[in-house]
Design an enzyme around this catalytic site. Structure first.
Site, PDB file in Angstrom:
ATOM      1  N   ARG A  53      25.054 -15.668  44.128  1.00 27.51           N
ATOM      2  CA  ARG A  53      25.075 -17.167  44.051  1.00 27.51           C
ATOM      3  C   ARG A  53      26.468 -17.642  43.500  1.00 27.51           C
ATOM      4  O   ARG A  53      26.851 -18.743  43.759  1.00 27.51           O
ATOM      5  CB  ARG A  53      24.185 -17.675  42.996  1.00 27.51           C
ATOM      6  CG  ARG A  53      23.845 -19.171  42.899  1.00 27.51           C
ATOM      7  CD  ARG A  53      22.768 -19.713  42.283  1.00 27.51           C
ATOM      8  NE  ARG A  53      22.830 -19.478  40.794  1.00 27.51           N
ATOM      9  CZ  ARG A  53      21.701 -19.549  39.961  1.00 27.51           C
ATOM     10  NH1 ARG A  53      20.557 -20.271  40.464  1.00 27.51           N
ATOM     11  NH2 ARG A  53      21.849 -19.228  38.606  1.00 27.51           N
ATOM     12  N   LYS A 152      26.752 -24.554  41.539  1.00 27.25           N
ATOM     13  CA  LYS A 152      26.741 -24.097  40.121  1.00 27.25           C
ATOM     14  C   LYS A 152      28.228 -24.285  39.675  1.00 27.25           C
ATOM     15  O   LYS A 152      28.875 -23.548  39.272  1.00 27.25           O
ATOM     16  CB  LYS A 152      25.891 -22.944  39.566  1.00 27.25           C
ATOM     17  CG  LYS A 152      25.462 -22.932  38.173  1.00 27.25           C
ATOM     18  CD  LYS A 152      24.538 -21.810  38.078  1.00 27.25           C
ATOM     19  CE  LYS A 152      24.517 -21.465  36.621  1.00 27.25           C
ATOM     20  NZ  LYS A 152      23.593 -22.863  35.814  1.00 27.25           N
ATOM     21  N   GLU A 185      14.560 -32.041  39.342  1.00 23.45           N
ATOM     22  CA  GLU A 185      14.656 -30.690  38.427  1.00 23.45           C
ATOM     23  C   GLU A 185      14.900 -31.076  37.117  1.00 23.45           C
ATOM     24  O   GLU A 185      14.951 -32.134  37.060  1.00 23.45           O
ATOM     25  CB  GLU A 185      15.820 -29.666  38.991  1.00 23.45           C
ATOM     26  CG  GLU A 185      17.128 -30.293  38.950  1.00 23.45           C
ATOM     27  CD  GLU A 185      18.132 -29.141  39.420  1.00 23.45           C
ATOM     28  OE1 GLU A 185      17.901 -28.050  39.251  1.00 23.45           O
ATOM     29  OE2 GLU A 185      19.208 -29.865  39.985  1.00 23.45           O
TER      30      GLU A 185
HETATM   31  N1  PLP Z   1      18.842 -26.187  37.650  1.00 20.24           N
HETATM   32  C1  PLP Z   1      19.898 -26.301  36.928  1.00 20.24           C
HETATM   33  C2  PLP Z   1      20.658 -27.585  36.866  1.00 20.24           C
HETATM   34  C3  PLP Z   1      20.483 -25.176  36.110  1.00 20.24           C
HETATM   35  O1  PLP Z   1      21.646 -25.321  35.365  1.00 20.24           O
HETATM   36  C4  PLP Z   1      19.643 -24.038  36.058  1.00 20.24           C
HETATM   37  C5  PLP Z   1      20.362 -22.807  35.254  1.00 20.24           C
HETATM   38  O2  PLP Z   1      21.274 -22.008  35.801  1.00 20.24           O
HETATM   39  C6  PLP Z   1      18.439 -23.972  36.816  1.00 20.24           C
HETATM   40  C7  PLP Z   1      18.029 -25.044  37.451  1.00 20.24           C
HETATM   41  C8  PLP Z   1      17.735 -22.772  36.720  1.00 20.24           C
HETATM   42  O3  PLP Z   1      18.346 -21.695  37.461  1.00 20.24           O
HETATM   43  P1  PLP Z   1      18.176 -20.087  37.273  1.00 20.24           P
HETATM   44  O4  PLP Z   1      16.835 -19.757  37.085  1.00 20.24           O
HETATM   45  O5  PLP Z   1      18.852 -19.463  38.325  1.00 20.24           O
HETATM   46  O6  PLP Z   1      19.011 -19.797  36.162  1.00 20.24           O
END
Ligand code: PLP
Length: 342
Positions: A53, A152, A185
């Site tokens: 990712r 990200k 989210e």
């Molecule tokens: N959504 C956002 C905005 C995030 O910053 C994160 C954390 O990284 C997640 C969702 C959850 O992603 P992950 O389970 O890959 O950490």
């Protein structure tokens, strides 16, 4: 007293030593990408998925990471090893690099790569047992044709604005809607709602393609619990029997109150608790081993590596609380107080 070491462009330097130039475009403009990864019991959970990712985020902003995925993977493992950690939160960061005060990325010759690895217990502390309070926020999640929430990136202002709003409203986590009014989210986690024994989560067009989200879907389906990936609305949130959020930092956390309404019974529900238990098991037993067999140090928590007494106190304090909260969903019987309604 020892200080943690951070990886900076192929070298390890003390964490308090300044390494980033004020001309770094990650610092100046948020031009860069990052990951949040956790290690449990001497193994890095879903390391390949996080490295993939990171590189996808970089590709999306046309940023050359300047190293292979294999080299990044090894650098992450080495950063954990050099700090003698078995349980850690790991933060690889790739910025566009040093340029000038203009925003043109062509001025940045090479990226800056930083990896931080530290012990960090459960993000929500004792709230895992009683559940979180969520609020919808006025700020909308970045639309996919603006700054895609799939990237990200080092620009987390959209999320920070949501967090500021949630803080001001006395909630533990923000719930973002997208520009069409669908639930997207949390500020740092993905969301799941449960109704009549079936689980619903939004498609990832309006949120981060969460690695914990994917894990949760697998774990629920293993239990033969139906999971639907479809648009959800605030109606679905308010009328849910249970809600939980997932993220690497947040792990899997129940949400028991949203916008003045208790969710279901106002206590973490049975599907959520089953998922949390399975999540703890999978994180504690799977992942990329950090150390060769027989070479692992004592558990991270036993080693206060912090450089100041205050930090050391924080560290030792954080661990037992985290463990209790994470490993004892039994405290689940306590419901959140209606005072939350204020
Ligand atoms: N959504 C956002 C905005 C995030 O910053 C994160 C954390 O990284 C997640 C969702 C959850 O992603 P992950 O389970 O890959 O950490």
């Amino acid at each position: 007293m020892s200080e943690n070491l951070i990886y900076f462009n192929g070298k390890f330097v003390p964490e308090n030593e300044p390494v980033i130039s004020v001309f770094d475009h990650g610092f100046l403009y948020g031009d860069g990408v990052f990951e949040g990864i956790r290690a449990y019991n001497g193994r890095v959970f879903k390391l390949k998925e996080h490295v993939d990712r990171l590189f996808d985020s970089a590709k999306a902003i046309d940023l050359d990471v300047g190293m292979t995925k294999e080299a990044m993977t090894e650098a992450i493992l080495e950063t954990i090893r050099i700090n003698n950690l078995t349980d850690a939160y790991i933060r690889p960061i790739v910025s566009r690099g040093n340029g000038d005060l203009g925003l043109d990325p062509r001025k940045c010759e090479k990226p800056n790569v930083i990896i931080v690895a530290k012990f960090w217990g459960s993000m929500y502390g004792d709230l895992y047992s009683v559940g979180l309070k969520g609020v919808t926020v006025g700020v909308r999640r970045n639309a996919p044709d603006m700054l895609s929430p799939n990237i990200k990136s080092l620009n987390y202002l959209n999320n920070i604005l949501a967090k500021i709003e949630a803080n001001a409203k006395g909630a533990d986590e923000a719930i973002f809607l997208d520009s069409n009014g669908y639930v997207a989210e949390g500020s740092g986690d993905n969301i799941f709602v449960i109704k009549n024994g079936e689980v619903y989560t939004p498609p990832t067009i309006n949120n981060l393609k969460g690695i914990t989200r994917a894990t949760a879907i697998d774990l629920l389906r293993e239990e033969k619990i139906p999971v639907h990936v479809e648009n959800i609305s605030l109606f679905d949130v308010y009328t849910a029997d249970e809600i939980f959020v997932t993220g690497t930092a947040a792990e899997a956390a129940p949400v028991v109150w949203v916008d003045g309404r208790f969710i279901g019974t106002g206590k973490p529900g049975p599907i959520t608790l089953k998922m949390v238990k399975k999540f703890e098991k999978v994180t504690g037993t799977t992942g990329t081993p950090i150390y060769a067999a027989g070479k692992a140090p004592a558990k991270s928590a036993a080693k206060p590596a912090a450089s100041t007494a205050k930090a050391a106190a924080t560290k030792t304090a954080a661990k037992p609380a985290a463990k209790t909260a994470a490993s004892k969903p039994a405290a689940k019987t306590a419901a959140r107080k209606p005072a939350a309604k204020k």
